[in-house]
Design an enzyme around this catalytic site. Structure first.
Site, PDB file in Angstrom:
ATOM      1  N   LYS A  80       3.338  11.015 -11.985  1.00  0.00           N
ATOM      2  CA  LYS A  80       2.505  10.105 -12.792  1.00  0.00           C
ATOM      3  C   LYS A  80       3.276   8.798 -12.932  1.00  0.00           C
ATOM      4  O   LYS A  80       4.425   8.794 -13.392  1.00  0.00           O
ATOM      5  CB  LYS A  80       2.249  10.688 -14.178  1.00  0.00           C
ATOM      6  N   ARG A 126      -2.544  21.377 -15.528  1.00  0.00           N
ATOM      7  CA  ARG A 126      -1.532  20.363 -15.847  1.00  0.00           C
ATOM      8  C   ARG A 126      -1.714  19.806 -17.259  1.00  0.00           C
ATOM      9  O   ARG A 126      -0.748  19.368 -17.885  1.00  0.00           O
ATOM     10  CB  ARG A 126      -1.564  19.233 -14.804  1.00  0.00           C
ATOM     11  N   HIS A 185       0.765  16.220 -27.512  1.00  0.00           N
ATOM     12  CA  HIS A 185       0.680  14.810 -27.118  1.00  0.00           C
ATOM     13  C   HIS A 185      -0.524  14.080 -27.682  1.00  0.00           C
ATOM     14  O   HIS A 185      -0.461  12.877 -27.905  1.00  0.00           O
ATOM     15  CB  HIS A 185       0.696  14.688 -25.588  1.00  0.00           C
ATOM     16  N   GLU A 222      -4.127  16.815 -12.432  1.00  0.00           N
ATOM     17  CA  GLU A 222      -4.552  17.150 -13.793  1.00  0.00           C
ATOM     18  C   GLU A 222      -6.054  17.411 -13.908  1.00  0.00           C
ATOM     19  O   GLU A 222      -6.748  16.838 -14.750  1.00  0.00           O
ATOM     20  CB  GLU A 222      -4.109  16.061 -14.786  1.00  0.00           C
ATOM     21  N   ARG A 236       0.805  -1.235   0.000  1.00  0.00           N
ATOM     22  CA  ARG A 236       0.000   0.000   0.000  1.00  0.00           C
ATOM     23  C   ARG A 236       0.830   1.273   0.000  1.00  0.00           C
ATOM     24  O   ARG A 236       0.356   2.345   0.367  1.00  0.00           O
ATOM     25  CB  ARG A 236      -0.994   0.025   1.164  1.00  0.00           C
ATOM     26  N   ASN A 249       0.412  18.587 -22.024  1.00  0.00           N
ATOM     27  CA  ASN A 249       0.174  17.635 -23.115  1.00  0.00           C
ATOM     28  C   ASN A 249       0.226  18.290 -24.486  1.00  0.00           C
ATOM     29  O   ASN A 249      -0.249  17.699 -25.469  1.00  0.00           O
ATOM     30  CB  ASN A 249      -1.185  16.950 -22.918  1.00  0.00           C
ATOM     31  N   GLU A 251      10.532  17.447 -25.490  1.00  0.00           N
ATOM     32  CA  GLU A 251       9.831  17.850 -24.257  1.00  0.00           C
ATOM     33  C   GLU A 251      10.410  19.160 -23.715  1.00  0.00           C
ATOM     34  O   GLU A 251       9.686  19.977 -23.152  1.00  0.00           O
ATOM     35  CB  GLU A 251       9.908  16.738 -23.195  1.00  0.00           C
ATOM     36  N   LYS A 310       7.771  22.576 -15.024  1.00  0.00           N
ATOM     37  CA  LYS A 310       6.870  21.462 -14.725  1.00  0.00           C
ATOM     38  C   LYS A 310       6.459  21.496 -13.257  1.00  0.00           C
ATOM     39  O   LYS A 310       5.289  21.313 -12.930  1.00  0.00           O
ATOM     40  CB  LYS A 310       7.510  20.111 -15.072  1.00  0.00           C
ATOM     41  N   HIS A 316       8.503   8.360 -28.466  1.00  0.00           N
ATOM     42  CA  HIS A 316       7.473   9.255 -27.942  1.00  0.00           C
ATOM     43  C   HIS A 316       7.789  10.724 -28.293  1.00  0.00           C
ATOM     44  O   HIS A 316       6.934  11.451 -28.822  1.00  0.00           O
ATOM     45  CB  HIS A 316       7.397   9.040 -26.422  1.00  0.00           C
ATOM     46  N   HIS A 330       0.224  10.967 -29.524  1.00  0.00           N
ATOM     47  CA  HIS A 330      -0.241   9.627 -29.136  1.00  0.00           C
ATOM     48  C   HIS A 330      -0.985   8.973 -30.286  1.00  0.00           C
ATOM     49  O   HIS A 330      -0.898   7.758 -30.496  1.00  0.00           O
ATOM     50  CB  HIS A 330      -1.132   9.691 -27.895  1.00  0.00           C
TER      51      HIS A 330
END
Ligand code: NAD
Ligand code: GLY
Length: 363
Positions: free
Chosen positions: A144, A242, A249, A238, A122, A246, A186, A228, A266, A253
């Site tokens: 993330k 936030r 992105h 997000e 946990r 992207n 990035e 960031k 990427h 993607h």
């Protein structure tokens, strides 16, 4: 720690943590140990990085009960099955809730390790030691974590913040040109989405940055992490701002998905995605043609693609874009530019303009 080491903080109340950026940090015992609570340390890395840096990191952890798990290398191994290898190693070593996981690697290792730390018993401590430019400016910061599912990228995961991020830029000495450029996508993204001065600094110094001048590398990583960190501090989960991170992105993607993973890195897909976002922003009446050319130029000088290499049809790309988890209720939300250095999130752009841009890139 040398005078050149830069430190900044991600401000998240009781989850705040420092980011250290400098040279020769991997062998610095105190840096690592300041952020470890118990005695048990599991280093998670992969088959490429282990021969390069694992022994050095282990040496810096003298005095601790250090174990390591070496995962297969590649995005295709960012799966629940690989995650399970980390749990196997932790359980075999009888590691308890006071243990610390250290992610030594790029974004794949970092995302898997972070998710393992979020869920093992946990939640246990973890430290990010990112070794690609992309992971040093993006994935190691902000919490993330997760793995891919065969039906979608990063679909299983958690927000879980590390205790520290230790960025030793010397690790970039062994990084390929292609991976370095992918990280630059990035870096350039931060300039485009919210920091016009940083964009100008990148334009002025791009040749030296691509020649890997270390002082400049430290500076661009610091600026990227600072941008960031300030966005993450405002919107950890997000729910709003936030999402600006992207930029490029959703198109990117879509490109990754449509071509199948492995065809584009990427960062390369994000590079094309940012050009597409810039073109749509121009058609929406915000950017000038000169602005859009500036976007193409800086990405080209970083040896990044600015157009899709083989043609795919626009329906396939749009379908692939709508699989992105940033879509809400079937609407493709996009980050567009009001100006270079100013971005906004929208789903109310003109459909005709959107289709026009996609058609132009697909044919
Ligand atoms: P990666 O982790 O696959 O690393 C790229 C390649 O470089 C790998 O083969 C790796 O073994 C190798 N490598 C790593 N460090 C090296 C070094 N110092 N010297 C030589 N080779 C080295 O890819 P990446 O670009 O670092 O990360 C991409 C991943 O990050 C994706 O899975 C993406 O989803 C994720 N990501 C996550 C976030 C986030 O916020 N968590 C943000 C962006 C991207
Ligand atoms: N890479 C985007 C984010 O961390 O939110």
């Amino acid at each position: 720690m040398s005078d050149k080491t830069k430190i900044l903080n991600v401000e998240l109340a009781d989850k705040s943590y420092p980011i250290y950026i400098g040279t020769d940090l991997l062998s610095l015992n105190s840096l690592m140990t300041d952020h470890i609570e118990g005695k048990q340390v599991m280093i998670v890395t992969n088959t490429t990085i282990a021969p390069l840096y694992l022994e050095k990191l282990k040496a810096a952890l003298e005095g601790f009960n250090v174990e390591s798990v070496v995962l297969p290398d590649g995005e295709k191994f960012k799966t629940l099955e690989t995650l399970n290898k980390v749990f196997d190693a932790l359980l075999k070593a009888k590691f308890d809730r006071s243990s610390t996981l250290v992610a030594l690697g790029g974004g794949v290792v970092g995302d898997i390790t972070g998710f393992a730390a979020a869920s093992y018993q946990r939640g246990v401590n973890f430290i990010q030691v990112p070794t690609t430019l992309l992971s040093q400016v993006d994935s190691s910061v902000g919490g993330k974590t997760g793995v891919n599912h065969e039906l979608g990228k990063n679909m299983i995961g958690a927000f879980y913040q590390p205790k520290a991020v230790i960025i030793d830029v010397d690790t970039l000495d062994t990084l390929s040109e292609q991976e370095y450029s992918a990280g630059m996508a990035e870096v350039i993204k931060y300039g485009l989405l919210g920091n016009a001065d940083f964009l100008s600094m990148l334009e002025d110094n791009i040749e030296s940055i691509m020649a890997r001048n270390k002082d400049l590398i430290i500076e661009i990583i610091f600026n990227s992490c600072q941008d960031k960190a300030s966005i993450v501090a405002l919107d950890e989960f997000e729910r709003g701002k936030r999402a600006l991170l992207n930029l490029g992105h959703t198109f990117g993607h879509g490109i990754e998905n449509a071509f199948g993973y492995g065809n584009y890195l990427h960062g390369e897909a994000v590079s094309i995605g940012m050009v597409m976002a810039a073109k749509l922003s121009m058609d929406e009446g915000h950017l000038s043609n000169e602005d859009a050319i500036r976007v193409e130029n800086i990405l080209s000088k970083a040896n990044l693609p600015i157009a899709i290499k083989k043609s795919i049809d626009s329906e396939t790309l749009i379908e692939a874009m709508s699989l992105d988890k940033k879509s809400i209720d079937g609407k493709i939300r996009l980050v567009l530019l009001k100006a270079l250095g100013e971005s906004y999130l929208t789903d109310s752009y003109s459909k005709e303009n959107f289709n026009g841009v996609v058609n132009n890139f697909c044919h």
